[in-house]
Design a protein around this motif. Structure first.
Motif, PDB file in Angstrom:
ATOM      1  N   PHE A 124       0.823  -1.217   0.000  1.00 32.41           N
ATOM      2  CA  PHE A 124       0.000   0.000   0.000  1.00 32.41           C
ATOM      3  C   PHE A 124       0.854   1.262   0.000  1.00 32.41           C
ATOM      4  O   PHE A 124       0.624   2.176   0.778  1.00 32.41           O
ATOM      5  N   ALA A 125       1.883   1.268  -0.856  1.00 29.45           N
ATOM      6  CA  ALA A 125       2.731   2.447  -1.003  1.00 29.45           C
ATOM      7  C   ALA A 125       2.075   3.414  -1.983  1.00 29.45           C
ATOM      8  O   ALA A 125       1.301   3.011  -2.859  1.00 29.45           O
ATOM      9  N   VAL A 126       2.391   4.691  -1.831  1.00 26.78           N
ATOM     10  CA  VAL A 126       1.844   5.710  -2.727  1.00 26.78           C
ATOM     11  C   VAL A 126       2.207   5.376  -4.170  1.00 26.78           C
ATOM     12  O   VAL A 126       3.367   5.093  -4.484  1.00 26.78           O
ATOM     13  N   GLY A 127       1.210   5.378  -5.043  1.00 24.19           N
ATOM     14  CA  GLY A 127       1.435   5.083  -6.456  1.00 24.19           C
ATOM     15  C   GLY A 127       1.054   3.682  -6.855  1.00 24.19           C
ATOM     16  O   GLY A 127       0.881   3.394  -8.052  1.00 24.19           O
ATOM     17  N   ASP A 128       0.893   2.742  -5.879  1.00 23.02           N
ATOM     18  CA  ASP A 128       0.480   1.377  -6.207  1.00 23.02           C
ATOM     19  C   ASP A 128      -0.939   1.375  -6.786  1.00 23.02           C
ATOM     20  O   ASP A 128      -1.797   2.153  -6.360  1.00 23.02           O
ATOM     21  N   LEU A 129      -1.163   0.470  -7.730  1.00 21.11           N
ATOM     22  CA  LEU A 129      -2.494   0.322  -8.340  1.00 21.11           C
ATOM     23  C   LEU A 129      -3.149  -0.951  -7.829  1.00 21.11           C
ATOM     24  O   LEU A 129      -2.510  -2.014  -7.793  1.00 21.11           O
ATOM     25  N   TYR A 130      -4.426  -0.853  -7.444  1.00 26.76           N
ATOM     26  CA  TYR A 130      -5.182  -1.988  -6.929  1.00 26.76           C
ATOM     27  C   TYR A 130      -6.522  -2.095  -7.648  1.00 26.76           C
ATOM     28  O   TYR A 130      -7.109  -1.080  -8.049  1.00 26.76           O
ATOM     29  N   LEU A 131      -6.987  -3.332  -7.789  1.00 26.58           N
ATOM     30  CA  LEU A 131      -8.366  -3.556  -8.190  1.00 26.58           C
ATOM     31  C   LEU A 131      -9.174  -3.665  -6.904  1.00 26.58           C
ATOM     32  O   LEU A 131      -8.982  -4.595  -6.114  1.00 26.58           O
ATOM     33  N   GLY A 132     -10.017  -2.686  -6.664  1.00 29.18           N
ATOM     34  CA  GLY A 132     -10.779  -2.645  -5.421  1.00 29.18           C
ATOM     35  C   GLY A 132     -12.247  -2.939  -5.635  1.00 29.18           C
ATOM     36  O   GLY A 132     -12.773  -2.805  -6.748  1.00 29.18           O
TER      37      GLY A 132
END
Length: 517
Positions: free
Chosen positions: A36-44
């Protein structure tokens, strides 16, 4: 300015220190298991819609649901939702051509969250702020992929050039180049580092980011929320990407893999600076060798001392940070106003450094030493703004009020860097209190009486050296130990042990065995 990057690799993670003119200004810690670092992309997955807050809580796999406000949705939120669903359902071996993707109409700025995220769909989100304290991550749907010279933003065709490039001619040149080479359905923001770069360099940077976007499309295929889709580059590479300039002249690391990765990155973006990268294997700890450890210990306490003898007190409350500036023992003149101004100017430089070093965000209140003249207050404000000019976090500095208070706001992106520079006192075990010398003497004497009445003789008392000096001070016949011997009519010896804490003492019998109570 002389800039150095010192990278210390350990089993728990990587510590990165940025030095400017040998002075520590930034300290980053990348844990091995960091998520969960700034800039990470997740499918939420949308879990809750909160109309009262005009926000949604999104499950991205963190223990607390992440927060997504309507203002962070992006005008192209409908295009993003359509793209996410299309990628998940895409069964083809090669991802679909994004240049042929049909962009949806923009959402309105004053809309409602439940109008856009109705049905609680899966959505591609980017970490805007890392989890802080009891809060989950803060999310954004305004996806951006940063490169060395440009940042690409999908679902639009806007081209913007950094305002930090002061030359209007240069801005126009870069705008024309980017408009001629940009890809369809991608907006481009030209970074300050692009100043003076040619078409080939900008195009190569954009191709690299386009490949990253294709990987995102591929990772979304058949993905099940919550899932990480793409990680931001490791912190070492991202710092180099953001900070590398002509005055960046030394990079040292104690890890061979990081050395190779860093060297390859330097060769790619600035081949003429390859000699600045060094693999350190001198035996002593790398942070000790470059003086980082000493600066860390001196910089992270509640009190920060300044060369003039002045000092800062830095306190953290639930709502804000408070910094108090206190005058020192040196004076430049007999004029109180001049002394106050000089101390405040010195403090402003250190405060700007401390904000970067500790990564302090939110509201910061600084209580400067009182100044009467408005021109002097303005000087200190300008000095504060100049010192914070190199700070990459967004910030604002307000004028000093009539009470001598300056208010600063600074973007909070990550949890504050907090290093404990104190330890529990071995004498009081953290209580802040130790037994007074008189009471300690009485306690030893009481135990002596007890042991003698229980048939113990030839006793030896072992105490801290300072207590030993107290018990044996003066002439032999006037010392406290001699008085005990005369009063109790038994032989008593006293020895010192530097390993004992101040109020620690033990009794030993004639066989040198400790007597337990």
């Amino acid at each position: 300015m002389n800039k150095e990057l010192i990278i210390n690799a350990a089993s728990t993670g990587v510590e990165i220190a940025l030095l400017e003119n040998k002075k520590l200004v930034e300290l980053h810690h990348e844990k091995t298991d960091a998520n969960f670092a700034v800039g990470d992309l997740y499918l939420g997955k949308v879990k809750k819609l909160i109309p009262g807050l005009n926000a949604a809580f999104i499950d991205v796999g963190f223990e607390k649901d992440a927060f997504l406000h309507y203002t962070d949705l992006s005008p192209y939120a409908r295009s993003l939702l359509k793209f996410t669903q299309q990628c998940i359902n895409d069964k083809s071996e090669n991802s679909f051509d994004f240049s042929k993707f049909e962009i949806e109409p923009e959402i309105i700025k004053t809309g409602k969250i439940n109008e856009v995220l109705s049905g609680k769909p899966n959505v591609l989100v980017q970490i805007l702020k890392e989890p802080i304290a009891a809060k989950g991550p803060r999310l954004s749907c305004e996806i951006s992929l940063p490169g060395r010279f440009v940042v690409i933003t999908p679902f639009n065709d806007i081209v913007a050039v950094s305002k930090k490039i002061h030359s209007s001619e240069e801005r126009k040149r870069l705008q024309k180049i980017v408009e001629s080479i940009k890809f369809k359905n991608f907006g481009v923001i030209v970074r300050t580092a692009a100043e003076g770069k040619n078409t080939a360099e900008l195009h190569e940077d954009m191709l690299h980011l386009l490949n990253t976007w294709k990987n995102i499309q591929k990772n979304l295929q058949n993905a099940v929320a919550p899932a990480k889709i793409m990680s931001e580059e490791d912190k070492t590479t991202s710092i180099l990407r953001d900070l590398l300039t002509v005055d960046f002249n030394h990079i040292a690391t104690n890890d061979k893999n990081i050395y190779n990765d860093t060297l390859n990155y330097i060769l790619k973006i600035a081949p003429d600076k390859k000699d600045i990268v060094n693999h350190y294997n001198n035996g002593t700890a790398i942070f000790d060798h470059y003086g980082v450890t000493k600066q860390v210990k001196a910089s992270f306490g509640k009190t920060v001392n300044l060369p003039s003898g002045a000092y800062l007190i830095i306190e953290h409350t639930e709502a804000l940070h408070v910094i108090d500036v206190n005058s020192g023992y040196k004076s430049i003149s007999n004029n109180q106003e001049e002394n106050a101004v000089e101390t405040n100017m010195e403090a402003a430089e250190e405060i700007a450094r401390q904000l970067r070093l500790r990564d302090i965000g939110g509201i910061i209140v600084v209580d400067f030493i009182d100044m009467k003249l408005p021109d002097n207050k303005k000087r200190v404000q300008e000095a504060m703004e100049n010192c914070m000019h190199t700070d990459r976090a967004k910030h604002a500095v307000l004028p000093i009020s009539k009470f001598g208070i300056m208010q600063i706001t600074r973007q909070r992106m990550r949890p504050e860097m907090n290093i404990n520079t104190s330890e529990i006192c071995p004498s009081c075990n953290g209580t802040g209190k130790v037994t007074s010398t008189i009471l300690l003497q009485d306690e030893i004497e009481k135990r002596l009486h007890y042991l003698i009445t229980h048939q113990h003789a030839n006793l030896t008392i072992v105490v801290h050296p300072i207590v030993y000096s107290h018990l044996t001070k003066g002439l032999f016949f006037s010392s406290i130990v001699w008085q005990w011997r005369r009063r109790l009519k038994v032989p008593i010896k006293v020895k010192s042990n530097a390993d004992y804490h101040l109020t620690e003492f033990h009794f030993f019998d004639a066989n040198e065995e400790e007597i337990k109570f």
